[in-house]
Design an enzyme around this catalytic site. Structure first.
Site, mmCIF file in Angstrom:
data_model
loop_
_atom_site.group_PDB
_atom_site.id
_atom_site.type_symbol
_atom_site.label_atom_id
_atom_site.label_comp_id
_atom_site.label_asym_id
_atom_site.label_seq_id
_atom_site.Cartn_x
_atom_site.Cartn_y
_atom_site.Cartn_z
ATOM 1 N N SER A 2 -6.236 -2.553 7.944
ATOM 2 C CA SER A 2 -7.249 -3.085 8.820
ATOM 3 C C SER A 2 -7.810 -2.082 9.826
ATOM 4 O O SER A 2 -8.913 -2.273 10.331
ATOM 5 C CB SER A 2 -6.686 -4.283 9.581
ATOM 6 N N LYS B 269 -8.455 1.033 18.261
ATOM 7 C CA LYS B 269 -8.689 -0.158 17.456
ATOM 8 C C LYS B 269 -8.950 -1.322 18.409
ATOM 9 O O LYS B 269 -8.308 -1.408 19.469
ATOM 10 C CB LYS B 269 -7.453 -0.415 16.601
ATOM 11 N N SER C 138 -1.670 -1.144 7.699
ATOM 12 C CA SER C 138 -2.997 -0.970 8.291
ATOM 13 C C SER C 138 -3.267 0.354 8.976
ATOM 14 O O SER C 138 -4.405 0.611 9.363
ATOM 15 C CB SER C 138 -3.273 -2.098 9.277
HETATM 16 N N1 GLN Z 1 -3.155 -5.980 4.411
HETATM 17 C C1 GLN Z 1 -2.032 -6.512 5.132
HETATM 18 C C2 GLN Z 1 -2.363 -7.880 5.701
HETATM 19 O O1 GLN Z 1 -3.482 -8.279 5.602
HETATM 20 C C3 GLN Z 1 -1.633 -5.566 6.229
HETATM 21 C C4 GLN Z 1 -2.492 -5.627 7.426
HETATM 22 C C5 GLN Z 1 -1.993 -4.874 8.582
HETATM 23 O O2 GLN Z 1 -1.140 -3.980 8.449
HETATM 24 N N2 GLN Z 1 -2.454 -5.248 9.750
HETATM 25 O O3 GLN Z 1 -1.534 -8.515 6.248
#
Ligand code: GLN
Length: 500
Positions: free
Chosen positions: A144, A69, A168
């Site tokens: 994400s 990532k 994510s």
């Molecule tokens: N959707 C959640 C957020 O936007 C989780 C994102 C993540 O785990 N990085 O914070």
């Protein structure tokens, strides 16, 4: 069978037995990427134009291609967090997680797409455009860590790394039909992970089998003095154990979640998995998590945004990333750099975080959220006195079409209800594959996917994942349970990314 189709264990043993060479495996993965990438668009930066040197030919992961990532720092290789503000930043150091992989012989094929600074759950909040779900390229891969999940699902690489602050890893794993582990907070070093919400962030792996997750975790879960939240006891044992069973293990459903609506295929998957667990001798029970059900979403976003606003303060155009040289003054420079550099979701979260921690409101919001978080952790601790694992959905619905995101941000945030409590309590969560949802309408995107009737993975339907949660530090047991689930529910197939 093509070499790119091999899972991690089979790729390792094939290399060891000299059935094929590391350069043949590399070439096969690279050809797969070349073929599918115009449709899938998982990469931000490719590093596979020439074969990368293997740092440790004797290592556990010698010659195994992987992707990271793009919020994991890589020395000398552009690291963007999918944001314009980092410009073409090339970190002077490696994230520890990548260092461990590299020292075990893994080969980097590139850095993959994500929501900007890991804020989002579609992989659509990226300065580099959206990634497409390889199972149905008209749909989101989740986020994400959408690029990391898509890369494994499409057969680019047998495993990848992502990060999970509120879901994510687990959500894109379930959307793309692969396995993903969000480890216990402190299990994997966060050194060199670009911070979003530091008390919630955790790095973890994606793979196409649970045993492959075990193998990657055995490399990742080592103490690192560079991360003060990294655990200090002896390294956990992730070796696969054939003798484990679910006989007599208690697996709980969450009482408060039972009345919440789920898409039919997800409700079906819950039933099917429950039956598998019972057939394996597990006892299905119920736990009550009233604070989680009512307050977890608000608590998470208050904390995540507050932490994000402090973490993102460092991007000011002075020391790293994008800058302007012709601003009228310092204030103007900050303004220009940040207005251009950050995307709209990131900006709104920084503003919200600033308000939540502003001295006159801090007690009412940020401090209150930290207290609710303690209640949530206590609620889980109590629940794990009554059960060994908790079974629940990852999301209430299957991946939606790209571009059909809801404009109502709150609705998007609410879909994280099943994943973010795990981060608030620092628990491990495994996203596992349960099968494909048949009878999904219009799975074949128009003008893509070959002949009429759609491509084979579209006919197969979208993958459906669920989540198994354990108490803190139970990651090895969680993965052993995952192996048993995989044996019963089946292993996902590689998705075709709309090409054949
Ligand atoms: N959707 C959640 C957020 O936007 C989780 C994102 C993540 O785990 N990085 O914070």
């Amino acid at each position: 069978m093509e070499l790119y189709e091999l899972n991690l264990h089979d790729a390792i043993s094939g290399l060891k037995d000299k059935k094929f060479s590391a350069s043949e495996l590399f070439a096969s993965c690279k050809a797969r990427i070349d073929a599918l990438e115009p449709n899938v668009r998982a990469f931000i930066t490719r590093t596979d134009s020439t074969p990368q040197p293997c740092e440790n030919p004797e290592g556990l992961l010698a010659g195994i291609p992987t992707v990271l990532k793009d919020n994991l720092c890589t020395t000398g290789i552009r690291t963007t967090a999918a944001s314009k503000i980092l410009g073409g930043w090339r970190p002077p150091y490696d994230a520890t997680a990548w260092k461990y992989l590299r020292e075990s012989g893994a080969i980097l094929m590139g850095k993959v797409n994500m929501d900007e600074f890991a804020m989002g759950n579609t992989c659509g909040n990226s300065a580099f455009g959206p990634t497409h779900n390889p199972n149905d390229i008209s749909r989101v891969p989740g986020g994400s860590s959408g690029g990391s999940a898509a890369a494994v699902s499409a057969g680019y690489v047998p495993f990848s790394l992502g990060s999970d602050t509120g879901g994510s890893i687990r959500q894109p794993a379930s959307f793309c039909g692969v396995y993903g582990l969000k480890p216990t907070y402190g299990m994997v070093s966060r050194y060199g992970l670009i911070s979003y919400g530091s008390s919630l962030d955790q790095i973890g792996p994606f793979a196409r089998t649970v045993r492959d997750l075990q193998l990657v975790m055995s490399v990742l879960a080592q103490y690192d003095p560079m991360d003060s939240s990294c655990f200090r006891e002896k390294n956990p044992d992730f070796t696969h154990r054939e003798d484990v069973s679910l006989k007599g293990k208690r697996v709980a459903l969450v009482k408060e979640f039972q009345s919440f609506t789920l898409d039919a295929p997800i409700a079906e998957a819950m039933k099917k998995t429950r039956k598998v667990l019972e057939d394996e001798g597990a006892i299905i029970t119920e736990v009550s998590l009233p604070v989680v059900a009512k307050y977890a979403v608000a608590c998470y976003y208050a904390l995540a945004m507050s932490e994000a606003h402090t973490n993102l303060e460092r991007y000011d155009g002075v020391r790293l990333g994008y800058t302007v040289t012709d601003a009228a003054g310092v204030k103007e420079m900050f303004e220009e750099v940040r207005s251009y550099g950050f995307g709209s979701e990131v900006k709104s979260r920084i503003i919200a975080g600033t308000c939540l921690t502003e001295p006159s409101r801090c007690d009412e919001y940020y401090v209150a959220a930290t207290k609710v978080r303690t209640l949530i952790a206590q609620e889980f601790a109590r629940a794990f006195g009554e059960t060994d694992f908790i079974l629940q959905p990852v999301t209430p619905s299957l991946p939606h079409k790209i571009g059909e995101e809801d404009d109502d941000a709150m609705k998007g945030y609410e879909t994280d209800l099943y994943t973010l409590p795990v981060n608030l309590a620092g628990l491990p969560g495994l996203s596992f594959f349960t099968g494909y949802a048949l009878g999904q309408p219009s799975l074949t995107p128009p003008n893509l996917g070959g002949e009429q009737g759609g491509n084979p993975s579209a006919q197969r339907g979208l993958p459906v994942g669920l989540q198994l949660i354990g108490p803190r530090w139970s990651d090895p047991e969680l993965l052993n349970a995952g192996v048993i689930l995989e044996r019963n529910l089946g292993t996902p197939k590689i998705a075709n990314g709309g090409i054949d």
